[in-house]
Design a protein around this motif. Sequence first.
Motif, short mmCIF file in Angstrom:
data_model
loop_
_atom_site.label_atom_id
_atom_site.label_comp_id
_atom_site.label_asym_id
_atom_site.label_seq_id
_atom_site.Cartn_x
_atom_site.Cartn_y
_atom_site.Cartn_z
N ALA A 123 29.88 40.20 38.17
CA ALA A 123 29.14 39.61 39.29
C ALA A 123 28.62 38.21 38.96
O ALA A 123 28.43 37.40 39.87
N GLY A 124 28.35 37.94 37.69
CA GLY A 124 27.82 36.64 37.32
C GLY A 124 27.32 36.65 35.88
O GLY A 124 27.42 37.65 35.16
N VAL A 125 26.76 35.52 35.48
CA VAL A 125 26.33 35.32 34.10
C VAL A 125 24.81 35.25 34.04
O VAL A 125 24.18 34.52 34.80
N VAL A 126 24.25 36.02 33.13
CA VAL A 126 22.80 35.99 32.88
C VAL A 126 22.59 35.82 31.38
O VAL A 126 23.05 36.65 30.59
N GLY A 127 21.92 34.74 31.01
CA GLY A 127 21.67 34.50 29.58
C GLY A 127 22.94 34.40 28.77
O GLY A 127 22.99 34.85 27.62
N GLY A 128 24.00 33.83 29.35
CA GLY A 128 25.26 33.66 28.64
C GLY A 128 26.15 34.88 28.63
O GLY A 128 27.25 34.84 28.06
N GLN A 129 25.73 35.96 29.27
CA GLN A 129 26.50 37.21 29.26
C GLN A 129 27.02 37.52 30.65
O GLN A 129 26.27 37.55 31.62
N ASN A 130 28.32 37.74 30.75
CA ASN A 130 28.93 38.09 32.03
C ASN A 130 28.62 39.55 32.34
O ASN A 130 28.93 40.44 31.53
N LEU A 131 28.04 39.82 33.50
CA LEU A 131 27.56 41.15 33.82
C LEU A 131 28.04 41.61 35.19
O LEU A 131 28.18 40.81 36.12
N SER A 132 28.24 42.92 35.32
CA SER A 132 28.45 43.55 36.62
C SER A 132 27.11 44.07 37.11
O SER A 132 26.13 44.12 36.36
N LEU A 133 27.07 44.50 38.37
CA LEU A 133 25.83 45.08 38.89
C LEU A 133 25.49 46.38 38.16
O LEU A 133 24.31 46.67 37.90
N ASN A 134 26.50 47.17 37.80
CA ASN A 134 26.24 48.38 37.02
C ASN A 134 25.69 48.06 35.64
O ASN A 134 24.85 48.79 35.11
N ASP A 135 26.17 46.97 35.03
CA ASP A 135 25.62 46.55 33.74
C ASP A 135 24.12 46.27 33.87
O ASP A 135 23.31 46.71 33.04
N ILE A 136 23.76 45.52 34.91
CA ILE A 136 22.34 45.16 35.09
C ILE A 136 21.50 46.39 35.37
O ILE A 136 20.45 46.60 34.77
N GLU A 137 21.98 47.24 36.30
CA GLU A 137 21.17 48.39 36.71
C GLU A 137 21.05 49.44 35.62
O GLU A 137 19.94 49.92 35.32
N THR A 169 33.84 44.61 49.26
CA THR A 169 33.92 43.21 48.83
C THR A 169 34.65 43.02 47.50
O THR A 169 34.68 41.91 46.97
N THR A 170 35.25 44.07 46.96
CA THR A 170 35.99 43.92 45.71
C THR A 170 37.12 42.92 45.89
O THR A 170 37.93 43.04 46.82
N GLN A 225 40.75 42.34 41.57
CA GLN A 225 40.07 43.45 40.89
C GLN A 225 40.34 44.78 41.61
O GLN A 225 39.56 45.72 41.50
N LYS A 226 41.43 44.84 42.35
CA LYS A 226 41.76 46.03 43.12
C LYS A 226 41.74 47.27 42.24
O LYS A 226 42.26 47.26 41.12
N GLY A 227 41.13 48.32 42.75
CA GLY A 227 41.01 49.56 41.98
C GLY A 227 39.64 49.74 41.36
O GLY A 227 39.29 50.85 40.96
N LYS A 228 38.86 48.67 41.29
CA LYS A 228 37.50 48.74 40.77
C LYS A 228 36.50 48.90 41.90
O LYS A 228 36.71 48.35 42.99
N GLU A 229 35.45 49.65 41.67
CA GLU A 229 34.34 49.65 42.60
C GLU A 229 33.58 48.34 42.43
O GLU A 229 33.53 47.78 41.32
N ILE A 230 32.97 47.86 43.50
CA ILE A 230 32.29 46.56 43.44
C ILE A 230 31.20 46.54 42.38
O ILE A 230 30.92 45.50 41.77
N TRP A 231 30.61 47.70 42.11
CA TRP A 231 29.53 47.76 41.13
C TRP A 231 30.03 47.46 39.71
O TRP A 231 29.23 47.09 38.84
N ASP A 232 31.34 47.62 39.48
CA ASP A 232 31.92 47.40 38.15
C ASP A 232 32.63 46.05 38.02
O ASP A 232 33.14 45.71 36.96
N VAL A 233 32.64 45.28 39.10
CA VAL A 233 33.26 43.95 39.08
C VAL A 233 32.27 42.95 38.48
O VAL A 233 31.07 42.99 38.76
#
Length: 288
Positions: free
Chosen positions: A185-199, A170-171, A175-183
């Motif tokens: 994903a959305g904003v939490v508390g004003g901070q743009n985060l990827s799934l890897n950032d959250i996890e 689903t990349t 964002q070609k070349g990135k794994e989806i986990w590093d794309v």
Amino acid sequence: MTTLPNYALTALFTIIVFPIGVACFHPPTYSIASRILNRVEGFVASKKVNANIVTDANIYPNEPDAKYSYALKSPKIDHSLWDGVLKRHVSPGSVDGISTNLVDYQAIANDGDVDKYLKVMAEVDLSDMETYPNELLALYINAYNCLCIGHVTRYLKDNRGELPSSVTKTTPPSQKGKEIWDVDAGVVGGQNLSLNDIEHVILRSKWDDPRIHASIVCASASCPNLRAEAFVPHRLNEQMDDQAKTWVSDVTKGLKVDNDEGNGGSQYFSRIFLWFEGDFQKSGGPVA
């Protein structure tokens, strides 16, 4: 908190004491080669998943649900919109013989409450949340699950209703070349985060709790089940205990002990135990 079943305790013991000498994390063919390959996979995976761990982060305590009884009526972060989405569009089922909770991605893509919940997450004020770790933990678990599903629904909308063969497909083209986990994903508390950032940067860095692995879901049938309700601070331990117990008790994707005499009582584990072995070892198991 709940206690691991005896077979799960035995499995954890064999991982720690006999890291190569038992049939853990291996394909159905029982062989020394397959076990060695699994250990190599585990080593490589651990390097990757631990690359973004914040080693000097302050670890939040695991607080009892009772402390958050106020959240039944007045939570600091309201997850009721996401709770409604999950209850409407997630149901028990199976995929290719794997028991799971089925997600109606098309319905979620058309559910206006998702965008409203994304707005709640984006605008939440985290400035006074340091003393409410269960509120934060519930927020980031829900955020991971919501934003992971968001990758799938975005792909669905961009491809005329076609579902991806895997979330890893689903990349976005931009964002070609990135794994989806590093794309992003959305904003939490004003901070743009990827799934890897959250996890990794947030959840695994700030909580020593392997039940997190049973609670965040990567949009795959082989993952622990997506919970059909939102995580909430006043029931968080209850919910995470139930997630972990359900997962390790599921012989189709959690843990299985094959007692057939022909294969010596082989033990089969979810690869999550392999990739995040250190998280489980230091905490005594997925439910401690």
